[in-house]
Design a protein around this motif. Structure first.
Motif, PDB file in Angstrom:
ATOM      1  N   TYR A 174       0.827  -1.200   0.000  1.00  0.00           N
ATOM      2  CA  TYR A 174       0.000   0.000   0.000  1.00  0.00           C
ATOM      3  C   TYR A 174       0.868   1.259   0.000  1.00  0.00           C
ATOM      4  CZ  TYR A 174      -3.812   3.183   1.258  1.00  0.00           C
ATOM      5  OH  TYR A 174      -4.726   4.210   1.262  1.00  0.00           O
ATOM      6  N   LYS A 175       1.914   1.232   0.817  1.00  0.00           N
ATOM      7  CA  LYS A 175       2.823   2.380   0.881  1.00  0.00           C
ATOM      8  C   LYS A 175       3.535   2.589  -0.446  1.00  0.00           C
ATOM      9  CE  LYS A 175       3.621   2.209   5.876  1.00  0.00           C
ATOM     10  NZ  LYS A 175       4.603   1.937   6.956  1.00  0.00           N
ATOM     11  N   GLN A 176       3.870   1.499  -1.117  1.00  0.00           N
ATOM     12  CA  GLN A 176       4.510   1.617  -2.423  1.00  0.00           C
ATOM     13  C   GLN A 176       3.556   2.243  -3.441  1.00  0.00           C
ATOM     14  OE1 GLN A 176       6.354  -1.917  -3.941  1.00  0.00           O
ATOM     15  NE2 GLN A 176       7.929  -1.963  -2.353  1.00  0.00           N
ATOM     16  N   ALA A 177       2.270   1.873  -3.328  1.00  0.00           N
ATOM     17  CA  ALA A 177       1.273   2.460  -4.224  1.00  0.00           C
ATOM     18  C   ALA A 177       1.164   3.962  -3.972  1.00  0.00           C
ATOM     19  CB  ALA A 177      -0.082   1.789  -4.020  1.00  0.00           C
ATOM     20  N   GLU A 178       1.215   4.365  -2.707  1.00  0.00           N
ATOM     21  CA  GLU A 178       1.190   5.791  -2.378  1.00  0.00           C
ATOM     22  C   GLU A 178       2.398   6.506  -2.976  1.00  0.00           C
ATOM     23  OE1 GLU A 178      -1.167   6.616   1.737  1.00  0.00           O
ATOM     24  OE2 GLU A 178       0.845   5.750   1.946  1.00  0.00           O
ATOM     25  N   LYS A 179       3.548   5.863  -2.885  1.00  0.00           N
ATOM     26  CA  LYS A 179       4.767   6.459  -3.420  1.00  0.00           C
ATOM     27  C   LYS A 179       4.664   6.639  -4.926  1.00  0.00           C
ATOM     28  CE  LYS A 179       9.797   5.887  -3.404  1.00  0.00           C
ATOM     29  NZ  LYS A 179      10.945   5.031  -2.954  1.00  0.00           N
TER      30      LYS A 179
END
Length: 210
Positions: A174-179
């Protein structure tokens, strides 16, 4: 992220999504088949590991034990990476759909860039996107969170420790998607995150107060 960076990202994702909507049924079928194939492969792989673990050890040599431990660690890392990849992809597609469906809304300024430049959202494309992010839509909170949890269960089985590893992989994805998006994902993605985390709580027997 600067305006140029956001414009480039949003133009790219808008063009990709508009293209995918030319054949929405085929695109969704491909996504479902991909998750299904990976989940089935993971389930078979898990079963194979369990059989190997149940076999009596024929050697107590330190080298053999080290090799087995290293293999188990590698297997766990592979499963976590598989979920991380699928989460990154799913959340990205959900966010793209949301952006198209709300391309003329002033509520979230980052998505306004989707309606700029050479890209135009036609009525049919927007209508399909709005349907896809509806409560019962393919990219809605319910269906998206269920697909993620189904894949996590296929990888981890009923092992609480492995389920926690899958939870960590989901959070990382999820954090990678935000990035990738250069900031927070839209509200629908945040609600999907909460739904998946609640699902992990239920699978591992945790409560919201713990």
């Amino acid at each position: 992220m600067g305006v140029n960076g956001v414009t480039e990202v949003t133009n790219n994702i808008a063009t990709a999504y508009a293209s995918s909507l030319n054949a929405p049924a085929e695109s969704k079928k491909k996504d479902e088949e991909e998750v299904k194939v990976k989940a089935e492969a993971a389930a078979v792989y898990e079963k194979s590991d369990e059989k190997e673990a149940d076999k009596p050890k024929v050697s107590n040599k330190e080298a053999d034990r080290t090799k087995i431990i290293q293999q188990l660690k590698a297997d766990d890392a592979l499963r976590q990476q598989q979920l991380l990849d699928i989460v990154h992809k799913m959340m990205g597609k959900q966010a793209k759909t949301y952006g198209i469906a709300n391309s003329d809304s002033d509520d979230e300024s980052i998505w306004r860039f989707l309606a700029k430049g050479d890209f135009t959202v036609d009525a049919a494309t927007k209508a399909q996107a709005q349907e896809d992010i509806s409560e019962d839509g393919y990219w809605g909170v319910k269906q998206t969170s269920e697909r993620i949890l189904d894949f996590a269960k296929a990888l981890a089985g009923d092992d609480p420790d492995k389920l926690e590893q899958m939870r960590a992989a989901f959070e990382k994805g999820y954090k990678q998607a935000e990035k990738t998006w250069g900031g927070e994902l839209p509200e629908i993605s945040k609600n999907t995150f909460d739904a998946v985390m609640k699902g992990f709580d239920e699978l591992t027997g945790k409560t919201q107060t713990e």
